[in-house]
Structure formats: structure tokens, C-alpha cells
Scaffold this motif. Structure first.
Motif, mmCIF file in Angstrom:
data_model
loop_
_atom_site.group_PDB
_atom_site.id
_atom_site.type_symbol
_atom_site.label_atom_id
_atom_site.label_comp_id
_atom_site.label_asym_id
_atom_site.label_seq_id
_atom_site.Cartn_x
_atom_site.Cartn_y
_atom_site.Cartn_z
ATOM 1 N N THR A 101 0.855 -1.191 0.000
ATOM 2 C CA THR A 101 0.000 0.000 0.000
ATOM 3 C C THR A 101 0.890 1.239 0.000
ATOM 4 O OG1 THR A 101 -0.144 0.077 2.423
ATOM 5 C CG2 THR A 101 -1.818 -1.196 1.279
ATOM 6 N N GLN A 102 0.300 2.376 -0.395
ATOM 7 C CA GLN A 102 1.074 3.610 -0.506
ATOM 8 C C GLN A 102 0.351 4.756 0.185
ATOM 9 O OE1 GLN A 102 1.439 3.998 -4.775
ATOM 10 N NE2 GLN A 102 3.411 2.939 -4.792
ATOM 11 N N ASN A 103 1.132 5.769 0.582
ATOM 12 C CA ASN A 103 0.578 7.016 1.117
ATOM 13 C C ASN A 103 -0.361 6.810 2.300
ATOM 14 O OD1 ASN A 103 1.894 8.296 -1.048
ATOM 15 N ND2 ASN A 103 0.146 7.922 -2.382
ATOM 16 N N SER A 104 -0.071 5.813 3.120
ATOM 17 C CA SER A 104 -0.891 5.529 4.311
ATOM 18 C C SER A 104 -2.354 5.263 3.954
ATOM 19 C CB SER A 104 -0.802 6.687 5.321
ATOM 20 O OG SER A 104 0.521 6.861 5.743
ATOM 21 N N GLU A 105 -2.584 4.767 2.761
ATOM 22 C CA GLU A 105 -3.932 4.402 2.339
ATOM 23 C C GLU A 105 -3.910 2.973 1.822
ATOM 24 O OE1 GLU A 105 -5.393 7.258 -0.448
ATOM 25 O OE2 GLU A 105 -5.170 8.937 0.928
ATOM 26 N N GLY A 106 -5.022 2.300 1.959
ATOM 27 C CA GLY A 106 -5.123 0.924 1.498
ATOM 28 C C GLY A 106 -5.913 0.092 2.487
ATOM 29 N N LEU A 107 -6.143 -1.147 2.107
ATOM 30 C CA LEU A 107 -6.931 -2.045 2.941
ATOM 31 C C LEU A 107 -6.288 -3.418 2.971
ATOM 32 C CD1 LEU A 107 -9.142 -0.578 0.693
ATOM 33 C CD2 LEU A 107 -10.567 -1.088 2.658
ATOM 34 N N ALA A 108 -6.695 -4.185 3.951
ATOM 35 C CA ALA A 108 -6.301 -5.591 4.005
ATOM 36 C C ALA A 108 -7.559 -6.427 4.134
ATOM 37 C CB ALA A 108 -5.372 -5.845 5.182
ATOM 38 N N ILE A 109 -7.683 -7.416 3.254
ATOM 39 C CA ILE A 109 -8.780 -8.378 3.347
ATOM 40 C C ILE A 109 -8.284 -9.541 4.188
ATOM 41 C CG2 ILE A 109 -10.189 -10.038 2.074
ATOM 42 C CD1 ILE A 109 -9.978 -8.141 -0.347
ATOM 43 N N LYS A 194 -13.153 -10.263 7.040
ATOM 44 C CA LYS A 194 -13.032 -8.960 7.686
ATOM 45 C C LYS A 194 -12.217 -8.034 6.792
ATOM 46 C CE LYS A 194 -13.002 -10.752 12.436
ATOM 47 N NZ LYS A 194 -12.177 -10.900 13.671
ATOM 48 N N ILE A 195 -12.358 -6.735 7.035
ATOM 49 C CA ILE A 195 -11.550 -5.737 6.341
ATOM 50 C C ILE A 195 -10.826 -4.901 7.396
ATOM 51 C CG2 ILE A 195 -11.571 -3.681 4.866
ATOM 52 C CD1 ILE A 195 -14.206 -4.800 3.701
ATOM 53 N N TYR A 196 -9.544 -4.661 7.169
ATOM 54 C CA TYR A 196 -8.764 -3.761 8.011
ATOM 55 C C TYR A 196 -8.341 -2.570 7.160
ATOM 56 C CZ TYR A 196 -8.346 -7.318 11.672
ATOM 57 O OH TYR A 196 -8.625 -8.231 12.663
ATOM 58 N N ILE A 197 -8.491 -1.367 7.719
ATOM 59 C CA ILE A 197 -8.098 -0.155 6.999
ATOM 60 C C ILE A 197 -6.701 0.247 7.459
ATOM 61 C CG2 ILE A 197 -8.757 2.211 6.444
ATOM 62 C CD1 ILE A 197 -11.637 1.467 7.220
ATOM 63 N N HIS A 198 -5.925 0.800 6.542
ATOM 64 C CA HIS A 198 -4.528 1.145 6.818
ATOM 65 C C HIS A 198 -4.385 1.837 8.179
ATOM 66 C CE1 HIS A 198 -0.460 2.586 6.391
ATOM 67 N NE2 HIS A 198 -0.341 1.967 5.229
ATOM 68 N N PRO A 199 -3.481 1.347 9.027
ATOM 69 C CA PRO A 199 -3.353 1.887 10.381
ATOM 70 C C PRO A 199 -2.955 3.356 10.452
ATOM 71 C CG PRO A 199 -1.531 0.383 9.877
ATOM 72 C CD PRO A 199 -2.538 0.228 8.788
ATOM 73 N N LYS A 200 -2.334 3.886 9.391
ATOM 74 C CA LYS A 200 -1.903 5.287 9.416
ATOM 75 C C LYS A 200 -2.824 6.197 8.603
ATOM 76 C CE LYS A 200 2.972 4.421 10.354
ATOM 77 N NZ LYS A 200 4.370 4.633 9.919
ATOM 78 N N SER A 201 -3.963 5.654 8.178
ATOM 79 C CA SER A 201 -4.866 6.457 7.346
ATOM 80 C C SER A 201 -5.608 7.497 8.185
ATOM 81 C CB SER A 201 -5.858 5.555 6.618
ATOM 82 O OG SER A 201 -6.649 4.838 7.542
ATOM 83 N N GLU A 202 -6.023 8.568 7.519
ATOM 84 C CA GLU A 202 -6.778 9.639 8.181
ATOM 85 C C GLU A 202 -8.215 9.186 8.426
ATOM 86 O OE1 GLU A 202 -5.492 12.497 9.071
ATOM 87 O OE2 GLU A 202 -3.554 12.431 8.033
ATOM 88 N N ASN A 203 -8.892 9.878 9.354
ATOM 89 C CA ASN A 203 -10.282 9.515 9.676
ATOM 90 C C ASN A 203 -11.203 9.646 8.474
ATOM 91 O OD1 ASN A 203 -9.978 8.693 12.320
ATOM 92 N ND2 ASN A 203 -10.194 10.768 13.143
ATOM 93 N N TRP A 204 -10.985 10.681 7.625
ATOM 94 C CA TRP A 204 -11.849 10.857 6.456
ATOM 95 C C TRP A 204 -11.755 9.651 5.528
ATOM 96 C CZ3 TRP A 204 -10.042 10.473 1.554
ATOM 97 C CH2 TRP A 204 -8.666 10.657 1.342
ATOM 98 N N TYR A 205 -10.538 9.060 5.461
ATOM 99 C CA TYR A 205 -10.334 7.906 4.589
ATOM 100 C C TYR A 205 -11.059 6.682 5.167
ATOM 101 C CZ TYR A 205 -7.908 4.363 1.810
ATOM 102 O OH TYR A 205 -7.610 3.314 0.962
ATOM 103 N N LYS A 206 -10.936 6.499 6.474
ATOM 104 C CA LYS A 206 -11.639 5.379 7.114
ATOM 105 C C LYS A 206 -13.145 5.499 6.900
ATOM 106 C CE LYS A 206 -8.271 4.530 10.832
ATOM 107 N NZ LYS A 206 -7.257 5.556 10.541
#
Length: 233
Positions: A101-109, A194-206
Motif C-alpha cells: 500500500t502507498q501514502n498511508s492508504e489501502g486495505l487488508a482483506i 473482515k476488512i482492516y483499513i490502513h493503520p496510518k490512514s486519516e479519519n476521512w479515509y476510514k
């Protein structure tokens, strides 16, 4: 549905947890199309993908002296095989977030071996297998070539950290042309536990991810990343 092959190994426990790390655009494509994208094997970053170790290659070269087409067939077969890679791990992997993932964005299935097996829909045009990758020394160790899937289930030891399980599709027996990859039918609700959202992502992204999943009619469990836990002092 996938084909069983007694020569291809998998973890015995079907509840073994597997992960796929991907960016939002690929995740949305998966949900909208309800098809899983698989990359063509010779398009991977690893140039050794789908090739043989040195001891095996030497043996194949000997066999090819009287039959040059034998070696050519193995070379071109890579264009007919598509792969979806999954990572075996009981927990999230910081390294996998960094790599895929890049730029603190992305997901994990998060899924399981059993869910992968059950999520595959019957394909009439090509064969599919699920197998665990073996990590070997390509200079010394031998890769069997009595099965056309075997080159795609071995990688160099330097990739051991990937702990990879693969869904492999082989279209060699028909006229399907794979460009960059192949999309296969899957049961999305079976595939995704389950889905996990990037741990460093911003709240708007989540919030965006949660909203998009809901608007598309899915109700997956969306977890907070364990890597985002509050520091306890």
C-alpha cells in the motif's frame, strides 16, 4: 470451485488465516465486478516467476536437445497462467502494509484457506488450484516439472517473508488471451471475512471506506488495525 491435486500442499487447518493487502481502487473493482483480479505470471516483479531452478533447468535443456519445442512450451506457458497471491499470517503484518500500500492508504482483506476454497466459482474454461509456495535455493534445489503448476509454486528463499498461498488459473488448454491479468468469479461474502483499513490512514479515509462498503450493499466486519492501538504508558 477449485481442483484438488494431491501433489500441491496447503495448510491442513482450513481456518488458517490469510491476508490480501491492496489499494482502494483495486478493492472497489473487486466489490463492483464481484470478480477477483489475477496477475499474469510473467508480469510479476520477480523475473524468476514461473521459471525453474538451475538443476531443473539443466535437466530440461538435456531433454530439449532432441525436442526444442519442449523448452519453448515452458517459456510461453507463463503467459497462460494467472495468479492471485495471499499472505499466511495469524496477525496483520507491518511489512505487508509497507510493501503493498502507498501514502498511508489501502486495505487488508482477512480470509481463511477454507474461505478461499469455497469462494471460487466453477470455471468451465480453465483449471484452478490453490497451493502454498515453497521457498528454495534456486542454485541448488530441484523443482519437479512433471506437473505444469509446479514452477508457479516455488520462489527464491529471499521471498520467504511473503508466506504465500496462491490461487492459480491456467488457460493453456483454450483460446483465452491474458493481457495483464484475468478476472475470475468469486463469492465476495465468502471470500472476505473482515476488512482492516490502513493503520496510518486519516479519519476521512476510514469513513470513506465504511461508507462505500455500505453503499455497495455489503456488511463486512471492518476492524480497527491492531497497529493503530493507543500507546499505554
Amino acid at each position: 470451485m477449485y481442483l484438488n491435486n494431491s501433489n500441491i500442499k496447503l495448510p491442513e487447518d482450513s481456518n488458517t488465516i490469510v491476508w490480501k493487502y491492496l489499494d482502494l481502487s483495486k478493492f472497489l473493482d473487486l466489490l463492483l465486478s464481484q470478480k477477483l483480479f489475477m496477475s499474469r505470471s510473467d508480469k510479476f516483479e520477480d523475473q524468476y516467476e514461473g521459471t525453474f531452478s538451475e538443476p531443473t533447468f539443466e535437466e530440461i535443456k538435456k531433454l530439449s536437445i532432441d525436442n526444442p519445442e519442449f523448452l519453448n512450451y515452458y517459456k510461453t506457458h507463463r503467459e497462460k497462467v494467472a495468479i492471485s497471491s495471499w499472505h499466511i499470517n495469524e496477525y496483520e503484518s507491518f511489512a505487508m502494509w509497507q510493501i503493498f500500500t502507498q501514502n498511508s492508504e489501502g486495505l487488508a482483506i482477512q480470509s481463511t484457506i477454507g474461505r478461499l476454497q469455497n469462494a471460487l466459482q466453477p470455471e468451465t474454461n480453465f483449471n484452478q488450484y490453490i497451493g502454498e509456495v515453497n521457498y528454495i535455493d534456486y542454485k541448488k534445489e530441484y523443482i519437479p516439472f512433471d506437473d505444469m503448476f509446479f514452477p508457479f509454486l516455488f520462489k527464491r528463499k529471499s521471498f520467504q517473508y511473503e508466506r504465500e498461498v496462491r490461487i492459480i488459473s491456467d488457460v493453456a488448454d483454450n483460446s483465452i488471451k491474458i493481457n495483464d491479468g484475468l478476472k475470475i468469479n468469486v463469492d465476495i461474502n465468502e471470500l472476505i471475512e473482515k476488512i482492516y483499513i490502513h493503520p496510518k490512514s486519516e479519519n476521512w479515509y476510514k469513513n470513506l471506506v465504511i461508507q462505500l462498503v455500505k453503499q455497495l450493499g455489503f456488511d463486512f466486519c471492518i476492524e480497527k488495525s491492531d497497529l493503530e492501538s493507543d500507546i499505554l504508558i
